[in-house]
Design a protein around this motif. Structure first.
Motif, PDB file in Angstrom:
ATOM      1  N   MET A 104       0.810  -1.215   0.000  1.00 24.45           N
ATOM      2  CA  MET A 104       0.000   0.000   0.000  1.00 24.45           C
ATOM      3  C   MET A 104       0.841   1.261   0.000  1.00 24.45           C
ATOM      4  O   MET A 104       1.896   1.316   0.619  1.00 24.45           O
ATOM      5  CB  MET A 104      -0.930   0.006   1.219  1.00 24.45           C
ATOM      6  CG  MET A 104      -2.127  -0.917   1.077  1.00 24.45           C
ATOM      7  SD  MET A 104      -3.053  -1.105   2.610  1.00 24.45           S
ATOM      8  CE  MET A 104      -2.361  -2.640   3.231  1.00 24.45           C
ATOM      9  N   GLU A 105       0.318   2.266  -0.704  1.00 24.74           N
ATOM     10  CA  GLU A 105       0.895   3.602  -0.728  1.00 24.74           C
ATOM     11  C   GLU A 105      -0.146   4.570  -0.197  1.00 24.74           C
ATOM     12  O   GLU A 105      -1.302   4.564  -0.656  1.00 24.74           O
ATOM     13  CB  GLU A 105       1.257   4.007  -2.161  1.00 24.74           C
ATOM     14  CG  GLU A 105       2.487   3.335  -2.707  1.00 24.74           C
ATOM     15  CD  GLU A 105       3.668   4.285  -2.750  1.00 24.74           C
ATOM     16  OE1 GLU A 105       3.936   4.845  -3.812  1.00 24.74           O
ATOM     17  OE2 GLU A 105       4.308   4.461  -1.695  1.00 24.74           O
ATOM     18  N   LEU A 106       0.229   5.422   0.740  1.00 25.21           N
ATOM     19  CA  LEU A 106      -0.661   6.439   1.293  1.00 25.21           C
ATOM     20  C   LEU A 106      -0.017   7.794   1.080  1.00 25.21           C
ATOM     21  O   LEU A 106       1.090   8.050   1.566  1.00 25.21           O
ATOM     22  CB  LEU A 106      -0.924   6.187   2.781  1.00 25.21           C
ATOM     23  CG  LEU A 106      -1.949   5.101   3.137  1.00 25.21           C
ATOM     24  CD1 LEU A 106      -1.446   3.710   2.781  1.00 25.21           C
ATOM     25  CD2 LEU A 106      -2.300   5.168   4.623  1.00 25.21           C
ATOM     26  N   LYS A 107      -0.720   8.677   0.359  1.00 23.24           N
ATOM     27  CA  LYS A 107      -0.172   9.971  -0.007  1.00 23.24           C
ATOM     28  C   LYS A 107      -1.101  11.077   0.442  1.00 23.24           C
ATOM     29  O   LYS A 107      -2.275  10.860   0.751  1.00 23.24           O
ATOM     30  CB  LYS A 107       0.029  10.053  -1.526  1.00 23.24           C
ATOM     31  CG  LYS A 107       0.957   8.995  -2.099  1.00 23.24           C
ATOM     32  CD  LYS A 107       2.379   9.179  -1.599  1.00 23.24           C
ATOM     33  CE  LYS A 107       3.334   8.188  -2.260  1.00 23.24           C
ATOM     34  NZ  LYS A 107       4.720   8.346  -1.754  1.00 23.24           N
ATOM     35  N   SER A 108      -0.587  12.311   0.431  1.00 22.49           N
ATOM     36  CA  SER A 108      -1.412  13.471   0.760  1.00 22.49           C
ATOM     37  C   SER A 108      -0.948  14.667  -0.053  1.00 22.49           C
ATOM     38  O   SER A 108       0.193  14.710  -0.515  1.00 22.49           O
ATOM     39  CB  SER A 108      -1.333  13.789   2.260  1.00 22.49           C
ATOM     40  OG  SER A 108      -0.016  14.159   2.627  1.00 22.49           O
ATOM     41  N   GLN A 109      -1.860  15.611  -0.219  1.00 23.54           N
ATOM     42  CA  GLN A 109      -1.502  16.863  -0.866  1.00 23.54           C
ATOM     43  C   GLN A 109      -2.292  18.006  -0.249  1.00 23.54           C
ATOM     44  O   GLN A 109      -3.516  17.948  -0.134  1.00 23.54           O
ATOM     45  CB  GLN A 109      -1.756  16.820  -2.379  1.00 23.54           C
ATOM     46  CG  GLN A 109      -1.221  18.067  -3.065  1.00 23.54           C
ATOM     47  CD  GLN A 109      -1.346  18.024  -4.570  1.00 23.54           C
ATOM     48  OE1 GLN A 109      -1.627  16.994  -5.151  1.00 23.54           O
ATOM     49  NE2 GLN A 109      -1.151  19.161  -5.199  1.00 23.54           N
ATOM     50  N   VAL A 110      -1.556  19.022   0.161  1.00 24.54           N
ATOM     51  CA  VAL A 110      -2.139  20.206   0.776  1.00 24.54           C
ATOM     52  C   VAL A 110      -1.785  21.414  -0.077  1.00 24.54           C
ATOM     53  O   VAL A 110      -0.677  21.499  -0.613  1.00 24.54           O
ATOM     54  CB  VAL A 110      -1.608  20.363   2.218  1.00 24.54           C
ATOM     55  CG1 VAL A 110      -1.999  21.701   2.811  1.00 24.54           C
ATOM     56  CG2 VAL A 110      -2.131  19.223   3.089  1.00 24.54           C
ATOM     57  N   GLY A 111      -2.735  22.356  -0.230  1.00 23.96           N
ATOM     58  CA  GLY A 111      -2.549  23.514  -1.085  1.00 23.96           C
ATOM     59  C   GLY A 111      -1.510  24.493  -0.541  1.00 23.96           C
ATOM     60  O   GLY A 111      -0.872  24.236   0.470  1.00 23.96           O
ATOM     61  N   PRO A 112      -1.343  25.605  -1.234  1.00 23.52           N
ATOM     62  CA  PRO A 112      -2.214  26.092  -2.303  1.00 23.52           C
ATOM     63  C   PRO A 112      -1.844  25.630  -3.707  1.00 23.52           C
ATOM     64  O   PRO A 112      -2.619  25.792  -4.635  1.00 23.52           O
ATOM     65  CB  PRO A 112      -2.055  27.613  -2.206  1.00 23.52           C
ATOM     66  CG  PRO A 112      -0.629  27.787  -1.744  1.00 23.52           C
ATOM     67  CD  PRO A 112      -0.359  26.645  -0.807  1.00 23.52           C
ATOM     68  N   SER A 113      -0.655  25.082  -3.927  1.00 22.96           N
ATOM     69  CA  SER A 113      -0.208  24.715  -5.281  1.00 22.96           C
ATOM     70  C   SER A 113      -0.545  23.258  -5.560  1.00 22.96           C
ATOM     71  O   SER A 113       0.038  22.355  -4.957  1.00 22.96           O
ATOM     72  CB  SER A 113       1.300  24.939  -5.413  1.00 22.96           C
ATOM     73  OG  SER A 113       1.754  24.503  -6.673  1.00 22.96           O
TER      74      SER A 113
END
Length: 247
Positions: A104-113
């Motif tokens: 399993m791969e667990l990723k995240s992305q937070v702004g603003p870009s």
């Protein structure tokens, strides 16, 4: 065959609270040390942001029969051979009697870009899946049933991720589903296609605002890409492996 979803909604809310709490704690710690990173990177470098979700996946595996399986979470145990590259480091592996049960791969992305990061995440997800599936086909993991391959993405729910985005393609038309789709929509499309093309067993995207540090609030965008589908599929896979082991 009954499956146990381990009260996943309660655990998921706690995981979301921990995600935002850990980011803020890491940011404050770096500021206090005088070595703060630029922009949003300050909340990423601690590397513990998705631990709550890893704990949920571990609980799902245990509750569905694999009580003695080796659940690998430490870095030195998370490497698998690849086909197009020598090795790949995963976020969680499940091993049972020498068989690869899940990766399993667990990723995240937070702004603003979101633009470049979305493209990078997309390329990583596709490349990782193709590499593992080809390695499996070529016998890298021995003669065992096809492993569960999961990809989960947590995206900040904000104006930047919800706003429609226009694309320029001067020679050919972009596929219609991407027309004016926000980055949240694009992650949903990505997850759907990753599953439909059988690159991943299941892929999920969750949206969560920064205020969820107190509430654990998150939003799902479709049934196929929901957290429930992810955990239910993992539970079923674990139960099937347990049945084979106890056969």
């Amino acid at each position: 065959m009954s499956i146990d979803l381990a009260d996943y909604q309660i655990q998921a809310k706690e995981a979301v609270k921990a995600f935002w709490g850990n980011r803020e704690a890491a940011r404050r710690k770096q500021i206090e040390s005088g070595k703060a990173d630029q922009g949003e990177r300050a909340g990423v470098t601690a590397g513990k942001n998705m631990d709550g979700f890893l704990a949920l996946m571990k609980e799902i595996v245990r509750r569905n029969g694999l009580v003695d399986a080796e659940i690998c979470l430490q870095r030195q145990l998370l490497t698998l051979p690849g086909y197009f590259r020598p090795t790949k480091l995963w976020d969680m592996l499940v091993m049972n009697h020498g068989r690869l049960v899940a990766a399993m791969e667990l990723k995240s992305q937070v702004g603003p870009s979101f633009g470049n990061n979305f493209n990078n995440r997309t390329e990583e997800a596709i490349g990782t899946a193709v590499d593992l599936r080809t390695a499996y086909r070529e016998g890298a993991f021995g003669e065992s049933p096809r492993p569960f391959i999961g990809w989960l993405m947590l995206v900040e729910d904000c104006a930047a991720s919800r706003t429609p985005v226009r694309d320029k393609s001067p020679h050919f038309s972009v596929f219609p589903e991407f027309s004016n789709a926000s980055y949240a929509d694009r992650y949903n499309i990505l997850c759907r296609k990753l599953v439909q093309e059988q690159l991943y067993t299941t892929a999920s995207v969750l949206l969560s605002p920064r205020s969820a540090v107190n509430s654990g609030e998150y939003t799902e965008l479709s049934e196929l890409t929901s957290l429930k589908t992810f955990v239910a599929t993992l539970a079923g896979h674990a139960a099937a492996e347990a049945a084979r082991s106890n056969g």
